[in-house]
Design an enzyme around this catalytic site. Structure first.
Site, PDB file in Angstrom:
ATOM      1  N   ASP A 147       7.505   2.825  17.917  1.00  0.00           N
ATOM      2  CA  ASP A 147       6.319   2.675  18.748  1.00  0.00           C
ATOM      3  C   ASP A 147       5.110   2.677  17.818  1.00  0.00           C
ATOM      4  OD1 ASP A 147       4.650   2.701  21.026  1.00  0.00           O
ATOM      5  OD2 ASP A 147       6.107   3.932  22.099  1.00  0.00           O
ATOM      6  N   ASP A 188       1.817  -0.485  21.144  1.00  0.00           N
ATOM      7  CA  ASP A 188       1.130   0.171  22.258  1.00  0.00           C
ATOM      8  C   ASP A 188      -0.244  -0.451  22.512  1.00  0.00           C
ATOM      9  OD1 ASP A 188       1.276   2.788  23.915  1.00  0.00           O
ATOM     10  OD2 ASP A 188      -0.734   2.836  23.059  1.00  0.00           O
ATOM     11  N   GLU A 191       2.684  -4.265  24.120  1.00  0.00           N
ATOM     12  CA  GLU A 191       2.324  -3.771  25.444  1.00  0.00           C
ATOM     13  C   GLU A 191       0.926  -4.302  25.765  1.00  0.00           C
ATOM     14  OE1 GLU A 191       1.770   0.342  27.973  1.00  0.00           O
ATOM     15  OE2 GLU A 191       0.704  -0.063  26.119  1.00  0.00           O
ATOM     16  N   HIS A 231       8.377   5.109  30.369  1.00  0.00           N
ATOM     17  CA  HIS A 231       7.881   6.489  30.372  1.00  0.00           C
ATOM     18  C   HIS A 231       6.515   6.636  31.044  1.00  0.00           C
ATOM     19  CE1 HIS A 231       5.782   4.626  27.074  1.00  0.00           C
ATOM     20  NE2 HIS A 231       4.908   5.612  27.123  1.00  0.00           N
ATOM     21  N   ASP A 232       5.893   5.529  31.435  1.00  0.00           N
ATOM     22  CA  ASP A 232       4.605   5.602  32.134  1.00  0.00           C
ATOM     23  C   ASP A 232       4.758   5.392  33.633  1.00  0.00           C
ATOM     24  OD1 ASP A 232       3.102   5.939  29.804  1.00  0.00           O
ATOM     25  OD2 ASP A 232       2.862   3.774  29.511  1.00  0.00           O
TER      26      ASP A 232
HETATM   27  O1  ISL Z   1       0.282   4.034  32.643  1.00  0.00           O
HETATM   28  C1  ISL Z   1      -0.797   3.515  32.766  1.00  0.00           C
HETATM   29  C2  ISL Z   1      -1.665   3.834  33.878  1.00  0.00           C
HETATM   30  O2  ISL Z   1      -1.107   4.781  34.668  1.00  0.00           O
HETATM   31  C3  ISL Z   1      -1.268   2.484  31.849  1.00  0.00           C
HETATM   32  O3  ISL Z   1      -2.580   2.121  32.050  1.00  0.00           O
HETATM   33  C4  ISL Z   1      -1.091   2.953  30.429  1.00  0.00           C
HETATM   34  O4  ISL Z   1      -2.012   3.945  30.135  1.00  0.00           O
HETATM   35  C5  ISL Z   1      -1.268   1.797  29.495  1.00  0.00           C
HETATM   36  O5  ISL Z   1      -0.219   0.943  29.803  1.00  0.00           O
HETATM   37  C6  ISL Z   1      -1.149   2.192  28.040  1.00  0.00           C
HETATM   38  O6  ISL Z   1       0.014   2.939  27.831  1.00  0.00           O
HETATM   39  C7  ISL Z   1       0.346   3.297  26.537  1.00  0.00           C
HETATM   40  O7  ISL Z   1      -0.733   3.873  25.836  1.00  0.00           O
HETATM   41  C8  ISL Z   1      -1.213   5.121  26.339  1.00  0.00           C
HETATM   42  C9  ISL Z   1      -0.085   6.124  26.550  1.00  0.00           C
HETATM   43  O8  ISL Z   1      -0.565   7.224  27.268  1.00  0.00           O
HETATM   44  C10 ISL Z   1       1.090   5.530  27.278  1.00  0.00           C
HETATM   45  O9  ISL Z   1       2.139   6.448  27.367  1.00  0.00           O
HETATM   46  C11 ISL Z   1       1.489   4.291  26.531  1.00  0.00           C
HETATM   47  O10 ISL Z   1       2.644   3.681  27.035  1.00  0.00           O
HETATM   48  C12 ISL Z   1      -2.191   5.627  25.331  1.00  0.00           C
HETATM   49  O11 ISL Z   1      -1.606   5.576  24.062  1.00  0.00           O
END
Ligand code: ISL
Ligand code: CA
Length: 557
Positions: free
Chosen positions: A99, A200, A257, A327-328
């Site tokens: 990641d 990310d 992402e 995981h989100d």
């Molecule tokens: O999950 C979201 C909203 O509820 C998304 O907006 C998410 O924050 C966005 O996709 C970015 O996610 C990634 O970066 C974030 C981290 O918290 C997430 O776990 C990661 O997947 C910040 O690094």
């Protein structure tokens, strides 16, 4: 980047490292824990493991706040453990995807500490600094996790930008020295033998030169950031440069992402005449159950929206990632299926609906066991920074605590973050110590040990689907065509390669339904290849009766 053929065969499995397997019983999953489970992963059939961030981090956002990109967080192990994992995974034909979180760092990163000191040192411009306006924040931009996206630092008398929490300052990609520092980080991990990067928030790295105030909707204090910031003007310049500097000629699978990216914008990342990334994670289908308060609304998805999104993206890109959970996100069976009576049926159906589409499937840990949302009874049981902030925001906006908790229960990111359920022992075989986050209460019923011994289990079904995908070229190279686009209960599509066809029919409803296949299919030559009601619908028919959450795939030669 991999050859086209190589990359198409991958089946990626996301490991949320702190919740997968704890090897030293401190309550936190770790690298040696993953090594212990490689046999399981090999048997499942996945070919690449995406590890959520394992770098040094104060863990404000569970590792997505990195304070040193080249050190393994000691809670997960050492660099020797990492090398061993890479070696042992490779021996089983499994790659490792890292990641790469380079939109921001932690505020504890040495770069940021130096950047805060003054406006004229080597790191001053590694982050995005702006002068105060009228004695306050430069603009009304809001952070994704709530509050302002600007934070004041007195030593510089300036504000820095943080799209996420204030402990996650955004990096300044306009600075070539910063970009080179990132490329060095990437080379470091490539030299450790890794096989892929999941990048990310990569759609957010190119920031506007001038930030502006955005109109605010009624009662809202801060403006959503995406419209002015995602897919910024320099983004593709940076990704081309990254490709030339780091990825060119290497066998590295890349997935970006990309929050807030349309199909037209997505095409630019995947431009084959000048490749940047192999695929992206688009978000459109994740917005199917957004409502008045965005994600944190009590809204259930509509199949028509989900289908429309799947079909449009299939139509718009010849190859992309395919996912429902990560995981989100909440657990897929709770969100798109039924976590009660039809848990097992709907978990299988969702597996077919994703693994048989065209694209690289991403499986999130535990979905192959049909794990469900955690439904914690108190906000104190939730750890996620976004969950906690949003809960308080809902209450500040006048919602009662009951309703706010209900929304958290269905939408929280922690739903997918509870420990893997390996067996029915205390703490589900994940650890023998109290884990960092509670185990889902249903672990005695839903766990790997139960699934393993049952040839009809969700796990066995995943193994079968993965085998079929690997052994049938059509499931990889075949075209995708939607069928019955207007059916409100069924998601159906066809894969096609030469004269061969596979018809996939997935019911998204908890009752029996009639399904009428369009009459241009030669149903006589069909054979069922897999389904979640073994004894039902053994042949494709013009009119079929489907059981709750039934899914079937038929081949026609
Ligand atoms: O999950 C979201 C909203 O509820 C998304 O907006 C998410 O924050 C966005 O996709 C970015 O996610 C990634 O970066 C974030 C981290 O918290 C997430 O776990 C990661 O997947 C910040 O690094
Ligand atoms: Ca541990």
């Amino acid at each position: 980047m991999m050859s086209n053929q190589g990359k198409k065969k991958e089946i990626v499995y996301e490991i949320y490292v702190q919740s997968f397997q704890d090897s030293n019983n401190d309550g936190i999953g770790d690298l040696r824990g993953i090594i212990q489970r490689l046999d399981y992963l090999q048997k499942l059939g996945v070919t690449m493991l995406w590890l959520t961030p394992i770098y040094q981090s104060p863990m404000v956002d569970n590792g997505y706040d990195i304070s040193d990109y080249q050190t393994i967080n000691p809670i997960y192990g050492t660099i020797d453990d990492f090398d061993l994992l890479v070696q042992k995974a490779h021996r089983r034909g499994i790659g490792i995807m890292m990641d790469l979180v380079v939109n921001h760092t932690s505020d504890k990163h040495i770069w940021f500490k130096k950047s805060c000191q003054s406006a004229n040192n080597e790191y001053s411009d590694f982050y995005i600094w702006q002068n105060p306006v009228n004695g306050g924040a430069p603009t009304n931009l809001g952070s994704v996790f709530g509050g302002s996206a600007w934070e004041y630092v007195s030593s510089r008398n300036q504000y820095y930008l943080h799209l996420f929490s204030k402990q996650q300052p955004d990096l300044n990609w306009r600075n070539p020295n910063l970009r080179n520092a990132i490329y060095n980080v990437m080379r470091f991990w490539i030299n450790h033998g890794i096989d892929g990067f999941r990048m990310d928030s990569i759609s957010l790295i190119s920031k506007p030169k001038h930030f502006i105030n955005m109109p605010l909707s009624h009662g809202v204090k801060y403006a959503p950031y995406y419209r002015e910031i995602a897919n910024g003007s320099q983004l593709h310049k940076y990704l081309h440069e990254m490709f030339d500097e780091v990825l060119k000629g290497k066998s590295i699978l890349t997935v970006g992402e990309t929050p807030h990216t349309s199909i037209e914008q997505a095409q630019k990342y995947l431009n084959h005449s000048y490749p940047e990334l192999d695929m992206i994670f688009q978000f459109e289908h994740m917005h199917c159950d957004y409502g008045e308060y965005g994600r944190y609304s009590d809204v259930r998805f509509k199949l028509s929206d989900l289908k429309k999104s799947f079909n449009q993206w299939q139509n718009g890109l010849s190859w992309n990632s395919i996912y429902l959970g990560n995981h989100d996100q909440p657990r897929i069976v709770s969100r798109f299926g039924d976590e009660h009576i039809y848990r097992e049926k709907s978990a299988k159906m969702l597996a077919m609906a994703t693994l048989f589409q065209r694209g690289t499937p991403f499986i999130y840990q535990g979905d192959e066991l049909g794990m469900t949302n955690c439904n914690f009874k108190s906000i104190d049981d939730y750890h996620d920074i976004e969950t906690r902030n949003k809960y308080h925001e809902l209450i500040e906006n006048g919602m009662d605590k009951h309703q706010a908790l209900k929304i958290i229960q269905i939408k929280s990111r922690d739903n997918g973050r509870t420990p893997m359920q390996w067996n029915d022992s205390k703490y589900a075989g994940f650890t023998t110590h109290k884990p960092w986050i509670s185990v889902n209460k249903n672990f005695q019923k839903i766990n790997e040990q139960c699934e393993e011994v049952d040839s009809e289990s969700v796990l066995s079904f995943y193994q079968e689907l993965i085998k079929l995908r690997k052994n049938n070229k059509i499931l990889i190279d075949g075209d995708f065509e939607p069928i019955s686009v207007n059916d409100s209960a069924i998601f159906a599509f066809m894969r096609k390669l030469g004269k061969q066809m596979i018809i996939v029919i997935c019911s998204f409803v908890d009752k029996k339904v009639q399904y009428n296949l369009p009459n241009n299919f030669k149903v006589e030559n069909s054979a069922k290849i897999i389904g979640n009601y073994a004894l039902k619908n053994s042949k494709l028919k013009q009119t079929m009766y489907l059981e709750p959450y039934e899914c079937d795939a038929f081949s026609i030669d």
